[in-house]
Scaffold this active site. Structure first.
Site, PDB file in Angstrom:
ATOM      1  N   ARG A 276       0.825  -1.222   0.000  1.00 28.19           N
ATOM      2  CA  ARG A 276       0.000   0.000   0.000  1.00 28.19           C
ATOM      3  C   ARG A 276       0.858   1.271   0.000  1.00 28.19           C
ATOM      4  NH1 ARG A 276      -3.688   3.053   3.772  1.00 28.19           N
ATOM      5  NH2 ARG A 276      -5.674   3.300   2.702  1.00 28.19           N
TER       6      ARG A 276
ATOM      7  N   ILE B  83      -7.415   7.253  -1.321  1.00 22.78           N
ATOM      8  CA  ILE B  83      -7.200   5.804  -1.375  1.00 22.78           C
ATOM      9  C   ILE B  83      -8.014   5.266  -0.197  1.00 22.78           C
ATOM     10  CG2 ILE B  83      -4.996   6.140  -0.151  1.00 22.78           C
ATOM     11  CD1 ILE B  83      -3.976   3.513  -1.225  1.00 22.78           C
ATOM     12  N   SER B  84      -8.825   4.238  -0.444  1.00 19.19           N
ATOM     13  CA  SER B  84      -9.762   3.772   0.578  1.00 19.19           C
ATOM     14  C   SER B  84      -9.042   3.144   1.772  1.00 19.19           C
ATOM     15  CB  SER B  84     -10.723   2.748  -0.025  1.00 19.19           C
ATOM     16  OG  SER B  84     -11.359   3.289  -1.160  1.00 19.19           O
ATOM     17  N   GLN B  85      -9.760   3.118   2.898  1.00 18.90           N
ATOM     18  CA  GLN B  85      -9.300   2.453   4.121  1.00 18.90           C
ATOM     19  C   GLN B  85      -9.061   0.961   3.802  1.00 18.90           C
ATOM     20  OE1 GLN B  85     -12.625   1.821   6.624  1.00 18.90           O
ATOM     21  NE2 GLN B  85     -11.470   1.758   8.534  1.00 18.90           N
ATOM     22  N   PRO B  86      -7.964   0.384   4.308  1.00 16.77           N
ATOM     23  CA  PRO B  86      -7.689  -1.032   4.012  1.00 16.77           C
ATOM     24  C   PRO B  86      -8.876  -1.944   4.321  1.00 16.77           C
ATOM     25  CG  PRO B  86      -5.825  -0.050   5.129  1.00 16.77           C
ATOM     26  CD  PRO B  86      -6.891   0.998   5.117  1.00 16.77           C
TER      27      PRO B  86
END
Ligand code: SAM
Length: 213
Positions: free
Chosen positions: A34, A60-63
């Site tokens: 990431r 960028i989205s949360q994992p």
């Protein structure tokens, strides 16, 4: 910084504890770097439990959200997948580990160009980045086995559902501009059977079949 260790911890503390169980998804989340998808100024937060800014007002989205939506796609490895909302390219990289082929569309050219270069550099050669309005889907490459929308839409656009094959799965955040819920739909006899999952907050899907601005 030991990024591999940070990824292990991310999987342990953010994903396993919250019920992500698909071992292929967990392995992909452990593998995809990431930190290669976040801006340099954010490197220290690469594996934090949050979405991060990537420029152009996008994220960028949360994992965890990446893992939830990917798990809902229930992939076995031979799927042709469409992602709408390339952003940094991180979700596309995760999909690339789990599917045969990934098409991903981004409406902001500078983000699409950066993601394409990044994915190429990292060797993700089964991912194809397209610049354009993904709210229309990607008709000429359809039908898709799986479709994931990573921007918030008022509803799952019918034009995109039409590009999903029979028994295929589509996942995306649906709701208003401020809050949404992750919806999973499976096409059965031409009709989408929907389930409602995690509450979420995504940036808007802007385009002909999304929000207008
Ligand atoms: N999946 C991304 C990642 O892994 O970094 C995060 C996606 S971000 C939450 C949403 C993205 O959708 C933004 O980059 C935004 O520009 C894009 N987007 C919004 N409307 C779109 C549209 N109509 N077509 C394609 N991309 C769109």
């Amino acid at each position: 910084m030991d990024y591999a260790l940070l990824r292990e911890m991310m999987v342990e503390t953010q994903l396993l504890t919250r019920g992500i169980r698909d071992s292929r998804v967990l392995e992909a989340m452990k593998k995809v770097q990431r930190h290669k998808f976040v801006p340099e100024a954010m490197l220290g937060s690469s594996y934090d439990d949050i979405a991060l800014p990537i420029g152009e007002g996008q994220t960028i989205s949360q994992p965890y959200m990446v893992a939830v939506m990917t798990e809902l796609l229930a992939m076995s490895g031979d799927e042709k997948v469409l992602e709408i909302g390339t952003g940094s390219g991180y979700q596309a990289a995760v999909l690339s580990e789990l599917a045969r082929e990934v098409y991903t569309i981004e409406r902001i050219p500078v983000l699409a160009d950066k993601a394409r270069a990044r994915l190429e550099d990292l060797g993700y050669n089964n991912v194809f980045v397209v610049t354009g309005d993904g709210s229309r889907g990607l008709e000429d490459k359809s039908p898709f086995d799986r479709i994931i929308i990573t921007a918030a839409a008022p509803e799952l656009p019918v034009v995109i559902i039409n590009q999903l094959r029979e028994d295929g799965i589509i996942v995306g955040p649906v709701g208003d501009r401020m809050s949404q819920v992750v919806v999973k739909g499976r096409k059965k006899k031409g009709v989408l059977v929907e389930e409602f999952h995690t509450p979420c907050i995504f940036v808007p899907l802007i385009g002909e079949y999304g929000w207008k601005s």
